[in-house]
Design a protein around this motif. Sequence first.
Motif, PDB file in Angstrom:
ATOM      1  N   GLY A   8       1.128  -1.047   0.386  1.00 26.57           N
ATOM      2  CA  GLY A   8       0.337  -0.149  -0.231  1.00 26.57           C
ATOM      3  C   GLY A   8       0.827   1.718  -0.256  1.00 26.57           C
ATOM      4  N   GLY A   9       0.547   2.821  -0.101  1.00 28.53           N
ATOM      5  CA  GLY A   9       0.722   3.918  -0.453  1.00 28.53           C
ATOM      6  C   GLY A   9       0.014   5.229  -0.531  1.00 28.53           C
ATOM      7  N   LEU A  10       0.515   5.614  -0.888  1.00 26.56           N
ATOM      8  CA  LEU A  10      -0.222   7.146  -1.590  1.00 26.56           C
ATOM      9  C   LEU A  10       0.387   7.353  -2.722  1.00 26.56           C
ATOM     10  CD1 LEU A  10      -1.326   9.735  -1.107  1.00 26.56           C
ATOM     11  CD2 LEU A  10       0.980  11.659  -0.179  1.00 26.56           C
ATOM     12  N   ASP A  89     -11.086   4.612  -4.213  1.00 28.73           N
ATOM     13  CA  ASP A  89     -10.314   3.376  -3.875  1.00 28.73           C
ATOM     14  C   ASP A  89      -9.670   3.413  -2.550  1.00 28.73           C
ATOM     15  OD1 ASP A  89      -9.511   3.426  -7.176  1.00 28.73           O
ATOM     16  OD2 ASP A  89     -11.219   2.013  -6.354  1.00 28.73           O
ATOM     17  N   THR A  90      -9.639   4.375  -1.816  1.00 27.88           N
ATOM     18  CA  THR A  90      -9.052   5.003  -0.531  1.00 27.88           C
ATOM     19  C   THR A  90      -9.921   4.215   0.209  1.00 27.88           C
ATOM     20  OG1 THR A  90      -8.112   6.687  -0.973  1.00 27.88           O
ATOM     21  CG2 THR A  90      -8.210   5.886   1.526  1.00 27.88           C
ATOM     22  N   ALA A  91      -8.639   2.770   1.131  1.00 22.54           N
ATOM     23  CA  ALA A  91      -8.963   2.286   1.958  1.00 22.54           C
ATOM     24  C   ALA A  91      -7.981   1.884   2.723  1.00 22.54           C
ATOM     25  CB  ALA A  91     -10.680   1.329   1.542  1.00 22.54           C
ATOM     26  N   VAL A  92      -7.997   0.791   3.863  1.00 24.26           N
ATOM     27  CA  VAL A  92      -7.097  -0.483   4.239  1.00 24.26           C
ATOM     28  C   VAL A  92      -7.815  -1.452   3.437  1.00 24.26           C
ATOM     29  CG1 VAL A  92      -6.436  -1.705   6.372  1.00 24.26           C
ATOM     30  CG2 VAL A  92      -7.229   0.811   6.436  1.00 24.26           C
ATOM     31  N   TYR A  93      -6.514  -2.656   3.020  1.00 24.40           N
ATOM     32  CA  TYR A  93      -7.454  -3.365   2.323  1.00 24.40           C
ATOM     33  C   TYR A  93      -6.259  -4.574   2.355  1.00 24.40           C
ATOM     34  CZ  TYR A  93      -8.400  -0.798  -2.193  1.00 24.40           C
ATOM     35  OH  TYR A  93      -9.068   0.309  -3.373  1.00 24.40           O
ATOM     36  N   PHE A  94      -7.286  -5.754   2.966  1.00 21.43           N
ATOM     37  CA  PHE A  94      -6.539  -6.103   3.760  1.00 21.43           C
ATOM     38  C   PHE A  94      -6.765  -8.280   2.822  1.00 21.43           C
ATOM     39  CE2 PHE A  94      -7.660  -4.698   7.733  1.00 21.43           C
ATOM     40  CZ  PHE A  94      -8.541  -3.690   7.849  1.00 21.43           C
ATOM     41  N   THR A 120      -3.165  -3.608   4.825  1.00 15.29           N
ATOM     42  CA  THR A 120      -1.690  -1.937   4.076  1.00 15.29           C
ATOM     43  C   THR A 120      -3.001  -1.282   3.590  1.00 15.29           C
ATOM     44  OG1 THR A 120      -0.709  -1.603   2.844  1.00 15.29           O
ATOM     45  CG2 THR A 120      -1.939  -3.384   2.013  1.00 15.29           C
ATOM     46  N   GLN A 121      -2.653   0.071   4.057  1.00 16.94           N
ATOM     47  CA  GLN A 121      -3.414   1.446   3.803  1.00 16.94           C
ATOM     48  C   GLN A 121      -3.136   2.095   2.226  1.00 16.94           C
ATOM     49  OE1 GLN A 121      -5.865   3.853   5.887  1.00 16.94           O
ATOM     50  NE2 GLN A 121      -5.825   4.750   3.495  1.00 16.94           N
TER      51      GLN A 121
END
Length: 126
Positions: A8-10, A89-94, A120-121
């Motif tokens: 994840g990231g920005l 799509d911004t979210a914490v991905y599991f 992961t953010q």
Amino acid sequence: VQLQASGGGLVQAGGSLRLSCAASGLTFENYVIAWFRQAPGKEREGISTISNSDKSIHYADSAKGRFTISSDNAKKTVYLQMNSLKPEDTAVYFCAAGVFGGTGPFYGSAADYEYWGQGTQVTVSS
């Protein structure tokens, strides 16, 4: 059993990220691996699944045409390539692992998955 999500990231809108989910302590080929995401104040949403036995794949409508899931059984790792990212799509991905009977594609609810990674953010700026 451990699932380690990373990548994840920005990123700016229109950009790409590749998430990885490394599994250990389970018979990888027996499991369906799913990616979920959860944005603040929203319910956890299923994004995509891949079966490590028959390689069947499922995408939620929000992922179709932009995200690609793949799996490397030798590395016990599932990837989620995310292109054309949008601020929504911004979210914490599991990532999660579960065992399903029958033939795929599989997509279950969060309750159907036995093991979960830590998340992961992903942040997409406009």
